[in-house]
Design a protein around this motif. Structure first.
Motif, mmCIF file in Angstrom:
data_model
loop_
_atom_site.group_PDB
_atom_site.id
_atom_site.type_symbol
_atom_site.label_atom_id
_atom_site.label_comp_id
_atom_site.label_asym_id
_atom_site.label_seq_id
_atom_site.Cartn_x
_atom_site.Cartn_y
_atom_site.Cartn_z
ATOM 1 N N ALA A 67 0.823 -1.219 0.000
ATOM 2 C CA ALA A 67 0.000 0.000 0.000
ATOM 3 C C ALA A 67 0.851 1.261 0.000
ATOM 4 C CB ALA A 67 -0.930 0.000 1.206
ATOM 5 N N ASP A 68 2.116 1.142 0.401
ATOM 6 C CA ASP A 68 2.994 2.312 0.469
ATOM 7 C C ASP A 68 3.871 2.465 -0.771
ATOM 8 O OD1 ASP A 68 2.079 2.845 3.077
ATOM 9 O OD2 ASP A 68 3.521 1.418 3.907
ATOM 10 N N ALA A 69 3.622 1.643 -1.795
ATOM 11 C CA ALA A 69 4.418 1.739 -3.017
ATOM 12 C C ALA A 69 4.215 3.103 -3.675
ATOM 13 C CB ALA A 69 4.027 0.632 -3.991
ATOM 14 N N ALA A 70 5.227 3.559 -4.382
ATOM 15 C CA ALA A 70 5.157 4.861 -5.054
ATOM 16 C C ALA A 70 4.030 4.872 -6.082
ATOM 17 C CB ALA A 70 6.486 5.155 -5.740
ATOM 18 N N PRO A 71 3.391 6.020 -6.277
ATOM 19 C CA PRO A 71 2.273 6.097 -7.234
ATOM 20 C C PRO A 71 2.653 5.669 -8.647
ATOM 21 C CG PRO A 71 2.358 8.065 -5.859
ATOM 22 C CD PRO A 71 3.612 7.296 -5.573
ATOM 23 N N ASP A 72 3.912 5.844 -9.015
ATOM 24 C CA ASP A 72 4.327 5.478 -10.369
ATOM 25 C C ASP A 72 4.943 4.081 -10.439
ATOM 26 O OD1 ASP A 72 6.603 6.069 -8.948
ATOM 27 O OD2 ASP A 72 7.542 7.296 -10.516
ATOM 28 N N ALA A 73 4.804 3.300 -9.368
ATOM 29 C CA ALA A 73 5.345 1.944 -9.370
ATOM 30 C C ALA A 73 4.620 1.092 -10.414
ATOM 31 C CB ALA A 73 5.212 1.306 -7.987
ATOM 32 N N VAL A 74 5.364 0.214 -11.067
ATOM 33 C CA VAL A 74 4.823 -0.622 -12.136
ATOM 34 C C VAL A 74 4.084 -1.820 -11.545
ATOM 35 C CG1 VAL A 74 5.419 -2.018 -14.162
ATOM 36 C CG2 VAL A 74 6.701 0.076 -13.665
ATOM 37 N N PHE A 75 2.995 -2.209 -12.193
ATOM 38 C CA PHE A 75 2.268 -3.418 -11.800
ATOM 39 C C PHE A 75 1.957 -4.237 -13.037
ATOM 40 C CE2 PHE A 75 -1.942 -5.518 -11.296
ATOM 41 C CZ PHE A 75 -1.556 -6.472 -10.361
ATOM 42 N N GLN A 76 2.238 -5.533 -12.957
ATOM 43 C CA GLN A 76 1.811 -6.467 -13.991
ATOM 44 C C GLN A 76 0.940 -7.519 -13.323
ATOM 45 O OE1 GLN A 76 4.983 -7.965 -16.489
ATOM 46 N NE2 GLN A 76 5.797 -5.918 -16.896
ATOM 47 N N MET A 77 -0.181 -7.817 -13.955
ATOM 48 C CA MET A 77 -1.178 -8.675 -13.321
ATOM 49 C C MET A 77 -0.634 -10.069 -13.003
ATOM 50 S SD MET A 77 -4.296 -8.718 -12.150
ATOM 51 C CE MET A 77 -5.361 -7.538 -13.002
ATOM 52 N N HIS A 78 0.212 -10.614 -13.865
ATOM 53 C CA HIS A 78 0.656 -11.985 -13.617
ATOM 54 C C HIS A 78 1.474 -12.108 -12.332
ATOM 55 C CE1 HIS A 78 4.375 -10.555 -15.604
ATOM 56 N NE2 HIS A 78 4.977 -11.574 -15.024
ATOM 57 N N TRP A 79 2.057 -11.007 -11.847
ATOM 58 C CA TRP A 79 2.787 -11.057 -10.574
ATOM 59 C C TRP A 79 1.871 -11.472 -9.426
ATOM 60 C CZ3 TRP A 79 5.170 -5.541 -11.381
ATOM 61 C CH2 TRP A 79 6.156 -5.605 -12.380
ATOM 62 N N LEU A 80 0.587 -11.185 -9.558
ATOM 63 C CA LEU A 80 -0.375 -11.478 -8.495
ATOM 64 C C LEU A 80 -0.699 -12.971 -8.410
ATOM 65 C CD1 LEU A 80 -2.004 -9.792 -6.413
ATOM 66 C CD2 LEU A 80 -3.873 -9.718 -8.075
ATOM 67 N N SER A 81 -0.274 -13.736 -9.408
ATOM 68 C CA SER A 81 -0.661 -15.154 -9.429
ATOM 69 C C SER A 81 -0.011 -15.950 -8.305
ATOM 70 C CB SER A 81 -0.324 -15.782 -10.782
ATOM 71 O OG SER A 81 1.076 -15.818 -11.000
ATOM 72 N N ILE A 82 1.195 -15.573 -7.867
ATOM 73 C CA ILE A 82 1.820 -16.320 -6.772
ATOM 74 C C ILE A 82 1.068 -16.103 -5.463
ATOM 75 C CG2 ILE A 82 3.900 -16.648 -5.393
ATOM 76 C CD1 ILE A 82 5.569 -16.203 -7.819
ATOM 77 N N PRO A 83 0.790 -14.865 -5.037
ATOM 78 C CA PRO A 83 -0.030 -14.732 -3.825
ATOM 79 C C PRO A 83 -1.419 -15.340 -3.977
ATOM 80 C CG PRO A 83 0.412 -12.570 -4.813
ATOM 81 C CD PRO A 83 1.299 -13.555 -5.484
ATOM 82 N N ALA A 84 -1.963 -15.330 -5.204
ATOM 83 C CA ALA A 84 -3.284 -15.927 -5.409
ATOM 84 C C ALA A 84 -3.271 -17.420 -5.100
ATOM 85 C CB ALA A 84 -3.761 -15.690 -6.840
ATOM 86 N N ARG A 85 -2.134 -18.082 -5.294
ATOM 87 C CA ARG A 85 -2.045 -19.517 -4.993
ATOM 88 C C ARG A 85 -2.286 -19.791 -3.505
ATOM 89 N NH1 ARG A 85 3.631 -20.987 -8.096
ATOM 90 N NH2 ARG A 85 3.039 -20.237 -10.178
ATOM 91 N N TYR A 86 -1.899 -18.835 -2.679
ATOM 92 C CA TYR A 86 -1.961 -19.047 -1.236
ATOM 93 C C TYR A 86 -3.158 -18.368 -0.582
ATOM 94 C CZ TYR A 86 2.858 -20.050 -2.500
ATOM 95 O OH TYR A 86 3.976 -20.528 -3.134
ATOM 96 N N LEU A 87 -3.783 -17.418 -1.267
ATOM 97 C CA LEU A 87 -4.813 -16.603 -0.634
ATOM 98 C C LEU A 87 -6.221 -16.907 -1.113
ATOM 99 C CD1 LEU A 87 -2.958 -13.151 -0.637
ATOM 100 C CD2 LEU A 87 -3.272 -14.716 1.288
ATOM 101 N N THR A 88 -6.377 -17.553 -2.261
ATOM 102 C CA THR A 88 -7.716 -17.866 -2.744
ATOM 103 C C THR A 88 -8.195 -19.178 -2.131
ATOM 104 O OG1 THR A 88 -6.711 -18.828 -4.744
ATOM 105 C CG2 THR A 88 -7.557 -16.579 -4.895
ATOM 106 N N ARG A 89 -9.502 -19.375 -2.131
ATOM 107 C CA ARG A 89 -10.122 -20.542 -1.496
ATOM 108 C C ARG A 89 -11.439 -20.841 -2.190
ATOM 109 N NH1 ARG A 89 -10.545 -18.060 4.207
ATOM 110 N NH2 ARG A 89 -8.669 -17.046 3.418
#
Length: 212
Positions: free
Chosen positions: A104-126
């Motif tokens: 949440a504290d990342a800089a406003p211009d920080a880059v995001f790519q959706m596929h990066w979210l797939s690793i946390p999704a493995r552990y957080l989805t149910r």
């Protein structure tokens, strides 16, 4: 990277994966098991091609990854983790957990790519409704995204299936999506913060942790 020169497993590990970009290369290969050089470049915005080539050589030399020849009719070289390299998944998972509160504290211009979210999704989805029919939720697009498929309590996270039609597609700002998966914000608040859903909203709710 110059060795720390210490008889210590932490130092020895950092001798191998402590250089800038090394663990992010591992991240990319954990997400998509085999990648071309150009694919790695796309997933590592900001890395110079010559530096990436050097990091790949270093990791190969340490037995973390290997080069493979693409199976016909494809051509060219692919990079993949070795069995020892794949053991770094636990390290990456711990870094995800440790670093999550800082997203949440990342800089406003920080880059995001959706596929990066797939690793946390493995552990957080149910699967909150295991008796429901199987469903697939796509995060992002085929070009940059992943599918979460849920059926009878089994949740599978994988690269987008080209021929699959998801029940719902979700997009939005990276930090908000991270908070949504963590259960730090609920879906109603996420949508007011820019998250959009096309398709079956209930399919998305099925895989999420309860909000605050």
């Amino acid at each position: 990277m110059k060795s720390y020169g210490q008889i210590c497993s932490v130092a020895r590990s950092l001798d191998i994966v402590g250089d800038r970009w090394n663990l992010l290369i591992v991240r990319e290969l954990l997400i998509t098991r085999r990648l071309r050089f150009t694919d790695l470049q796309r997933g590592l915005p900001g890395v110079a091609p010559n530096l990436l080539a050097q990091r790949l050589r270093d990791l190969e030399g340490h037995g973390v990854l290997r080069r493979e020849t693409a199976a016909p009719p494809a051509t060219g070289t692919l990079y993949a983790l070795t069995d020892r390299g794949a053991q770094l998944e636990g390290v990456v998972r711990e870094l995800l957990q440790w670093g999550a509160p800082t997203v949440a504290d990342a800089a406003p211009d920080a880059v995001f790519q959706m596929h990066w979210l797939s690793i946390p999704a493995r552990y957080l989805t149910r699967d909150n409704t295991p008796t429901a029919a199987p469903s697939t939720i796509r995060f992002g697009t085929i070009a940059d995204g992943f599918d979460v498929t849920v059926s009878a309590s089994l949740v599978t996270v994988a690269p987008c299936g080209i021929d699959d039609t998801p029940d719902a597609t979700i997009n939005g700002p990276g930090a908000t999506l991270v908070g949504l998966l963590q259960g730090a914000i609920d879906l109603a608040h996420a949508t007011t913060a820019g998250v959009t859903i096309q398709g079956d909203v209930h399919a998305v709710q099925r895989i999420l942790a309860p909000g605050p």
